[in-house]
Design a protein around this motif. Structure first.
Motif, PDB file in Angstrom:
ATOM      1  N   ASP A  32       0.609  -0.840   0.110  1.00  0.00           N
ATOM      2  CA  ASP A  32       0.261  -0.191   0.356  1.00  0.00           C
ATOM      3  C   ASP A  32       0.825   1.198  -0.466  1.00  0.00           C
ATOM      4  O   ASP A  32       1.945   1.449   1.024  1.00  0.00           O
ATOM      5  CB  ASP A  32      -1.256  -0.054   1.235  1.00  0.00           C
ATOM      6  CG  ASP A  32      -2.388  -0.780   0.941  1.00  0.00           C
ATOM      7  OD1 ASP A  32      -2.290  -1.852   0.266  1.00  0.00           O
ATOM      8  OD2 ASP A  32      -2.961  -1.423   2.432  1.00  0.00           O
ATOM      9  N   VAL A  33       0.941   1.910  -0.657  1.00  0.00           N
ATOM     10  CA  VAL A  33       1.577   3.325  -0.902  1.00  0.00           C
ATOM     11  C   VAL A  33       0.536   4.498  -1.279  1.00  0.00           C
ATOM     12  O   VAL A  33      -0.637   4.376  -1.290  1.00  0.00           O
ATOM     13  CB  VAL A  33       2.169   3.670  -2.677  1.00  0.00           C
ATOM     14  CG1 VAL A  33       2.913   4.665  -2.748  1.00  0.00           C
ATOM     15  CG2 VAL A  33       3.259   2.236  -3.011  1.00  0.00           C
ATOM     16  N   ALA A  34       0.740   5.299  -0.329  1.00  0.00           N
ATOM     17  CA  ALA A  34       0.443   6.918   0.510  1.00  0.00           C
ATOM     18  C   ALA A  34       1.199   8.006  -0.501  1.00  0.00           C
ATOM     19  O   ALA A  34       2.342   7.706   0.254  1.00  0.00           O
ATOM     20  CB  ALA A  34       0.059   7.056   0.979  1.00  0.00           C
ATOM     21  N   ALA A  35       1.574   9.134  -1.543  1.00  0.00           N
ATOM     22  CA  ALA A  35       2.034   9.280  -1.384  1.00  0.00           C
ATOM     23  C   ALA A  35       0.961  10.782  -1.899  1.00  0.00           C
ATOM     24  O   ALA A  35       0.663  10.818  -2.986  1.00  0.00           O
ATOM     25  CB  ALA A  35       2.789   8.837  -3.081  1.00  0.00           C
ATOM     26  N   ALA A  36       1.972  12.155  -2.280  1.00  0.00           N
ATOM     27  CA  ALA A  36       1.392  13.719  -2.171  1.00  0.00           C
ATOM     28  C   ALA A  36       1.386  13.358  -3.656  1.00  0.00           C
ATOM     29  O   ALA A  36       0.579  13.601  -4.263  1.00  0.00           O
ATOM     30  CB  ALA A  36       2.197  13.833  -1.053  1.00  0.00           C
ATOM     31  N   TYR A  37       2.663  13.312  -3.869  1.00  0.00           N
ATOM     32  CA  TYR A  37       2.509  12.765  -5.719  1.00  0.00           C
ATOM     33  C   TYR A  37       3.317  12.003  -6.631  1.00  0.00           C
ATOM     34  O   TYR A  37       3.889  11.245  -5.737  1.00  0.00           O
ATOM     35  CB  TYR A  37       2.492  14.222  -6.470  1.00  0.00           C
ATOM     36  CG  TYR A  37       4.498  14.517  -6.327  1.00  0.00           C
ATOM     37  CD1 TYR A  37       5.489  14.946  -7.116  1.00  0.00           C
ATOM     38  CD2 TYR A  37       4.245  15.361  -5.093  1.00  0.00           C
ATOM     39  CE1 TYR A  37       6.049  14.991  -7.383  1.00  0.00           C
ATOM     40  CE2 TYR A  37       5.468  16.542  -5.219  1.00  0.00           C
ATOM     41  CZ  TYR A  37       6.569  16.070  -5.748  1.00  0.00           C
ATOM     42  OH  TYR A  37       7.830  16.542  -5.365  1.00  0.00           O
ATOM     43  N   ILE A  38       3.059  11.671  -7.876  1.00  0.00           N
ATOM     44  CA  ILE A  38       3.984  10.765  -8.512  1.00  0.00           C
ATOM     45  C   ILE A  38       3.910  11.414  -9.441  1.00  0.00           C
ATOM     46  O   ILE A  38       3.342  11.261 -10.723  1.00  0.00           O
ATOM     47  CB  ILE A  38       2.769   9.382  -8.668  1.00  0.00           C
ATOM     48  CG1 ILE A  38       2.090   8.481  -7.023  1.00  0.00           C
ATOM     49  CG2 ILE A  38       3.675   8.346  -9.580  1.00  0.00           C
ATOM     50  CD1 ILE A  38       1.149   7.637  -7.000  1.00  0.00           C
ATOM     51  N   ALA A  78       1.639   8.293 -15.504  1.00  0.00           N
ATOM     52  CA  ALA A  78       2.114   7.568 -14.211  1.00  0.00           C
ATOM     53  C   ALA A  78       0.886   7.018 -13.577  1.00  0.00           C
ATOM     54  O   ALA A  78       0.569   5.621 -13.435  1.00  0.00           O
ATOM     55  CB  ALA A  78       2.566   8.511 -13.611  1.00  0.00           C
ATOM     56  N   LEU A  79      -0.548   7.794 -14.137  1.00  0.00           N
ATOM     57  CA  LEU A  79      -1.926   7.094 -13.473  1.00  0.00           C
ATOM     58  C   LEU A  79      -1.962   6.530 -13.811  1.00  0.00           C
ATOM     59  O   LEU A  79      -2.813   5.302 -13.656  1.00  0.00           O
ATOM     60  CB  LEU A  79      -2.863   8.246 -13.500  1.00  0.00           C
ATOM     61  CG  LEU A  79      -2.727   9.086 -12.069  1.00  0.00           C
ATOM     62  CD1 LEU A  79      -3.311  10.694 -12.165  1.00  0.00           C
ATOM     63  CD2 LEU A  79      -2.709   8.931 -10.765  1.00  0.00           C
ATOM     64  N   GLY A 129      10.676  11.792   1.295  1.00  0.00           N
ATOM     65  CA  GLY A 129      10.632  11.645  -0.318  1.00  0.00           C
ATOM     66  C   GLY A 129       9.197  11.253  -1.518  1.00  0.00           C
ATOM     67  O   GLY A 129       7.762  10.108  -0.283  1.00  0.00           O
ATOM     68  N   ASN A 130       8.771  12.339  -1.889  1.00  0.00           N
ATOM     69  CA  ASN A 130       7.547  11.153  -2.701  1.00  0.00           C
ATOM     70  C   ASN A 130       7.943  10.231  -3.518  1.00  0.00           C
ATOM     71  O   ASN A 130       9.473   9.656  -3.596  1.00  0.00           O
ATOM     72  CB  ASN A 130       6.874  12.881  -3.275  1.00  0.00           C
ATOM     73  CG  ASN A 130       6.350  13.704  -2.658  1.00  0.00           C
ATOM     74  OD1 ASN A 130       5.307  13.233  -1.935  1.00  0.00           O
ATOM     75  ND2 ASN A 130       6.536  14.795  -2.708  1.00  0.00           N
ATOM     76  N   LEU A 131       6.549   9.659  -4.103  1.00  0.00           N
ATOM     77  CA  LEU A 131       6.820   8.748  -5.167  1.00  0.00           C
ATOM     78  C   LEU A 131       7.437   9.144  -6.662  1.00  0.00           C
ATOM     79  O   LEU A 131       6.787   9.358  -8.157  1.00  0.00           O
ATOM     80  CB  LEU A 131       5.698   7.767  -5.547  1.00  0.00           C
ATOM     81  CG  LEU A 131       6.123   6.167  -6.141  1.00  0.00           C
ATOM     82  CD1 LEU A 131       5.058   5.956  -6.373  1.00  0.00           C
ATOM     83  CD2 LEU A 131       7.017   6.296  -7.980  1.00  0.00           C
ATOM     84  N   SER A 132       8.489  10.185  -6.668  1.00  0.00           N
ATOM     85  CA  SER A 132       9.099  10.867  -7.630  1.00  0.00           C
ATOM     86  C   SER A 132      10.506   9.777  -7.888  1.00  0.00           C
ATOM     87  O   SER A 132      10.997   9.253  -7.339  1.00  0.00           O
ATOM     88  CB  SER A 132       9.259  12.052  -7.779  1.00  0.00           C
ATOM     89  OG  SER A 132      10.366  12.559  -6.264  1.00  0.00           O
TER      90      SER A 132
END
Length: 364
Positions: A32-38, A78-79, A129-132
């Motif tokens: 499960d991932v929770a990231a502000a942005y990807i 990405a989405l 860190g975000n998923l970047s």
């Protein structure tokens, strides 16, 4: 037994290494991932590393992605890639409000957490860190990872803390909006609006270029290359790389055009292999082609071979690449009328350019 790991980017252990360390453990069943942005660069790096570790197990791993539309930082491509993955589902925090207000959130969604589970152990990783690409490996980040044995708990408070974090994720997931094709289309319209593409909100993957030579792509324009889904260019006279009697298959582009194709604007020595991209011609099969930084200080992209997967020739043609997914593109040829339309759309976002040779190119 409770175990603890750390993140100290970029000099020591990276977020991506810590995630990989967890996935390397036996029997991981869900993530499960929770990231502000990807960003597509971050997602690509995560998928490549995870696939190398898990093999076919990556497709079987149950994956939930919880993110946001806040400030139009999450990339639609990405989405779409996450939606297309096996055993994968995506939800967006307060999606409709954010869309109705042009990407401005009611309450910012800002977590960076990875929760994983095996049949016996719970794992949690949380950091800055975000998923970047930057958040996973290149930027200066810090964080911690912890795992506990649910069946034989040696520290009940740690087990309770991880369970509380899992409860938070479950509640936030339940309140979020499931992403589907229609919602993604609505978001893409906001993300790809001229207003957003003309001055996109920076992400961690946007870094300043050190290239200050005449005609260099500015840092602000590199942001446009990252967010735009269309890249067009006048091919000009293609080098006869296949011999004097055969049409060439190597496209010379402005230095750092690589950013559009999913690579960072890193300084490289000439004759360096930048990476590989997937290209289809006229919606055909995707095949892998190399991108290099040539000795003429231009980015050189290998294309489908003329007459064998590609057009008869690229010489004098108008080319457009449309992004299908992270580092995946469809290539087609255009007409002068098409170019007029591309030029208009590029100019609307200040994304039309010209090389010193006079060849025009742009993004939109």
């Amino acid at each position: 037994m409770t175990q603890v790991d750390y993140i100290a980017q970029p000099t020591s252990r990276t977020t991506l290494e810590a995630i990989d360390g967890i996935l390397s453990q036996a029997g991981i069943e869900a993530m499960d991932v929770a990231a502000a942005y990807i960003t597509s660069g971050g997602l690509s790096d995560l998928v490549v590393r995870s696939t190398a570790t898990l093999g076919a197990g990556w497709n079987a791993l149950e994956k939930r992605w919880l993110t946001s539309f806040d400030y139009c930082r999450t990339e639609p491509v990405a989405l779409g890639a996450m939606l297309a993955m096996p055993a994968s589902s995506v939800r967006v925090y307060d999606a409709q409000f954010c869309l109705a207000h042009g990407g401005i959130p009611r309450v910012p969604f800002h977590p960076k957490a990875y929760l994983m589970r095996s049949d016996q152990r719970d794992y949690a990783l949380s950091g800055s860190g975000n998923l970047s690409r930057s958040g996973l490996s290149r930027g200066v980040e810090a964080g911690l990872a912890i795992s506990v044995d649910r069946l034989v708990p040696d520290e009940p408070t740690s087990v309770a803390a991880l369970q509380a974090l899992r409860d938070w994720y479950a509640a936030t997931w339940a309140a979020a909006t499931p992403l589907n094709a229609a919602l993604l289309t609505d978001y893409a319209k906001v993300f790809e609006s001229a207003e957003n593409l003309k001055k996109p909100t920076p992400t961690e993957d946007d870094v300043a270029t050190s290239d200050t030579s005449a005609g260099a792509i500015s840092s602000a324009n590199l942001q446009k290359l990252r967010v735009c889904r269309n890249f067009w260019i006048e091919a000009g006279n293609i080098t006869k790389n296949r011999g004097p009697l055969l049409p060439g298959s190597q496209l010379m582009m402005k230095r750092l055009s690589r950013v559009f194709f999913g690579f960072p604007p890193t300084d490289l020595p000439t004759n360096t292999h930048i990476g590989n991209v997937l290209i289809s011609y006229n919606a055909g099969n995707l095949e892998q082609y190399s991108l290099t930084y040539s000795d003429n200080k231009m980015d050189k992209l290998n294309l489908p071979i003329p007459g064998a997967g590609g057009p008869v020739t690229y010489d004098g043609q108008l080319l457009i690449f449309r992004q299908l997914g992270p580092k995946a593109f469809d290539l087609t040829l255009g007409t002068p009328a098409d170019k007029a339309n591309w030029l208009k759309r590029s100019r609307a976002i200040d994304g039309a350019f010209k090389m010193t040779s006079g060849r025009e190119w742009g993004v939109f």
